[in-house]
Write an enzyme that holds these catalytic residues in place. Structure first.
Site, PDB file in Angstrom:
ATOM      1  N   HIS A 152       8.346  31.029   5.468  1.00  0.00           N
ATOM      2  CA  HIS A 152       8.301  29.568   5.356  1.00  0.00           C
ATOM      3  C   HIS A 152       9.077  28.904   6.493  1.00  0.00           C
ATOM      4  O   HIS A 152       8.643  27.887   7.050  1.00  0.00           O
ATOM      5  CB  HIS A 152       8.866  29.145   4.001  1.00  0.00           C
ATOM      6  CG  HIS A 152       8.970  27.669   3.814  1.00  0.00           C
ATOM      7  ND1 HIS A 152      10.172  27.007   3.842  1.00  0.00           N
ATOM      8  CD2 HIS A 152       8.022  26.727   3.627  1.00  0.00           C
ATOM      9  CE1 HIS A 152       9.952  25.710   3.657  1.00  0.00           C
ATOM     10  NE2 HIS A 152       8.669  25.515   3.523  1.00  0.00           N
TER      11      HIS A 152
ATOM     12  N   GLU B 104       7.029  28.754   9.597  1.00  0.00           N
ATOM     13  CA  GLU B 104       6.073  27.636   9.545  1.00  0.00           C
ATOM     14  C   GLU B 104       6.714  26.361  10.071  1.00  0.00           C
ATOM     15  O   GLU B 104       6.107  25.610  10.843  1.00  0.00           O
ATOM     16  CB  GLU B 104       5.589  27.456   8.107  1.00  0.00           C
ATOM     17  CG  GLU B 104       4.815  26.180   7.847  1.00  0.00           C
ATOM     18  CD  GLU B 104       4.926  25.723   6.410  1.00  0.00           C
ATOM     19  OE1 GLU B 104       4.994  24.496   6.178  1.00  0.00           O
ATOM     20  OE2 GLU B 104       4.964  26.588   5.508  1.00  0.00           O
ATOM     21  N   HIS B 105       7.965  26.115   9.668  1.00  0.00           N
ATOM     22  CA  HIS B 105       8.676  24.923  10.128  1.00  0.00           C
ATOM     23  C   HIS B 105       8.982  24.994  11.618  1.00  0.00           C
ATOM     24  O   HIS B 105       8.850  24.007  12.345  1.00  0.00           O
ATOM     25  CB  HIS B 105       9.988  24.769   9.350  1.00  0.00           C
ATOM     26  CG  HIS B 105       9.828  24.128   8.016  1.00  0.00           C
ATOM     27  ND1 HIS B 105      10.403  22.914   7.709  1.00  0.00           N
ATOM     28  CD2 HIS B 105       9.154  24.517   6.907  1.00  0.00           C
ATOM     29  CE1 HIS B 105      10.093  22.586   6.454  1.00  0.00           C
ATOM     30  NE2 HIS B 105       9.343  23.557   5.954  1.00  0.00           N
TER      31      HIS B 105
ATOM     32  N   GLU C 149      15.087  20.769   1.150  1.00  0.00           N
ATOM     33  CA  GLU C 149      13.842  21.041   0.423  1.00  0.00           C
ATOM     34  C   GLU C 149      14.110  21.910  -0.804  1.00  0.00           C
ATOM     35  O   GLU C 149      13.538  21.686  -1.876  1.00  0.00           O
ATOM     36  CB  GLU C 149      12.845  21.734   1.364  1.00  0.00           C
ATOM     37  CG  GLU C 149      11.442  21.836   0.829  1.00  0.00           C
ATOM     38  CD  GLU C 149      10.473  22.438   1.833  1.00  0.00           C
ATOM     39  OE1 GLU C 149       9.324  22.713   1.440  1.00  0.00           O
ATOM     40  OE2 GLU C 149      10.858  22.635   3.010  1.00  0.00           O
TER      41      GLU C 149
END
Length: 430
Positions: free
Chosen positions: A47, A50-51, A127
């Site tokens: 993840h 992805e950022h 997040e």
């Protein structure tokens, strides 16, 4: 014209579908590597990658990546799932070369600058905190973690604060080297696109990408089930009751999807009508089925007030039991119609169609024609669905609950109340 597929010399699969009525193009690179491919000390790395994809390359700064795509009115993004990661864009037809160049750049030339990495780690910590503060999100994290205890397939995609803060640029580069190889990647475009021209664009930019990656095959999933409860001082309770579902490749995969629609796929579904409309026991209830490469999860989610919990769960169990003995032809026909309409509507979106083709190529090695899917739906029978229901809901359950859940019956009582695999009827007192 249908889907056209080519394979480059390095093993990279390239697929397109021309949609004549659409002037834009949705394109992207999908990788058969996601959260499930992480080692224990890498929880959340897929993840984070992805950022970091848009935080600068050896050729472009983060601002240049954003401004170049937006200068032509396009958009670019990425997503991480349990088993895949995707990097995708949407542009007008003439701007496909630019979009493909940007996607290739972030895949092959990302710097993972330490300063950018620190800032993005801070963003993800926020997040994680926001997800923890959202009960209808966190209940599903606990649901999967309980269903597949101590396994990567069941872990939260976001990772933990401790793991995310520990990652370095070197680790991110090593993860890509280990997981991203052309043989487990597909490049797909849908919309105003010409196949041969697109293949040339991909070949120019990714034809030299390494053919294979050394990533270890993920651990085979073992569904274990169990119980998780988190008492919080909230206005409503979030409850998920689930069972082991079916993997993509097994016979009952599509039947499980149709069964979820019959039970809780819309306002006419059994659970919505019985639990919400007739009894008013909750404000939200639905059924779902998630498939993975070697397992799946079938579940029912309900959100309700504290005072309705003790009555709600027995009613849900009763509806699951009924599905094992009786499903109407009208219900099956309605679920088929919902499935068919969903396929056709998604086919009218270039982005949805590109994503669908990519998933099929990664999972099945080929695009699946709409007619083939319709045939599979047509072959479903009431006897097959009732048989699936009887088998599915007599297995060990997974329960996750967050909120004022003190009135929720003990796990053992709920398990004992579920349908008997031998056809017996059991009850949970209301």
């Amino acid at each position: 014209m249908g889907v056209e597929v080519s394979r480059l010399s390095n093993g990279l699969t390239v697929a397109t579908e021309t949609l004549p009525s659409i002037e834009s193009v949705a394109l992207g690179v999908w990788v058969k590597s996601g959260a499930r491919n992480e080692h224990d000390n890498e929880h959340g790395m897929a993840h984070l990658l992805e950022h970091m994809a848009f935080k600068g390359t050896n050729k472009r700064s983060a601002f240049q990546i954003a401004s170049e795509i937006e200068d032509v009115g396009g958009e670019i993004n990425a997503a991480t799932s349990v088993e895949t990661t995707s990097f995708y864009a949407r542009v007008l037809g003439d701007d496909v070369p630019l979009a493909m160049d940007l996607l290739a750049d972030i895949l092959t030339e990302s710097k993972f600058d330490p300063g950018e990495l620190e800032r993005e780690q801070h963003v993800i910590l926020q997040e994680i905190g926001a997800a923890h503060d959202t009960p209808d999100d966190v209940v599903f994290d606990h649901f999967t973690e309980t269903a597949f205890r101590h396994q990567t397939v069941g872990r939260s995609i976001l990772g933990t604060a401790e793991t995310v803060q520990s990652f370095t640029s070197k680790q991110l580069h090593a993860f890509i080297e280990r997981q991203y190889g052309a043989e487990k990647m597909v490049v797909v475009a849908a919309g105003n696109i010409k196949h041969d021209a697109f293949v040339r664009e991909v070949e120019k930019r990714l034809g030299g990408f390494r053919a294979k990656a050394d990533g270890v095959v993920p651990q085979y999933a073992q569904y274990v089930g169990g119980d998780y409860r988190e008492h919080r001082d909230l206005q409503d309770a979030q409850i998920v009751l689930g069972f082991e579902g079916r993997a993509y490749h097994v016979r009952d995969f599509y039947a499980s999807h149709v069964l979820s629609m019959i039970l809780g796929g819309g306002m006419s579904s059994r659970l919505f009508q019985e639990v919400r409309e007739k009894r008013g026991l909750c404000y939200s209830v639905y059924a779902f089925h998630w498939g993975f490469s070697d397992t799946g999860l079938f579940g029912v989610h309900a959100a309700t007030g504290q005072g309705n919990i003790d009555e709600l769960v027995p009613v849900i169990i009763s509806e699951l039991e009924k599905a094992g003995t009786s499903i109407g032809q009208d219900e099956l026909d309605r679920a088929r119609a919902q499935y068919r309409a969903g396929l056709i509507m998604s086919g009218e979106s270039a982005s949805s169609r590109a994503s669908q083709i990519a998933r099929q190529l990664l999972l099945f090695g080929r695009p699946i024609a709409k007619e083939e899917l319709m045939e599979r739906l047509a072959n479903l029978t009431i006897d097959r669905l009732t048989d699936l229901s009887a088998r599915l809901f007599s297995t060990k359950p997974t329960i996750a609950a967050v909120g004022p859940v003190g009135a929720l019956a003990p796990y053992e009582a709920i398990h004992a109340a579920l349908p008997d695999a031998n056809g017996g009827t059991r009850r949970l007192a209301v």
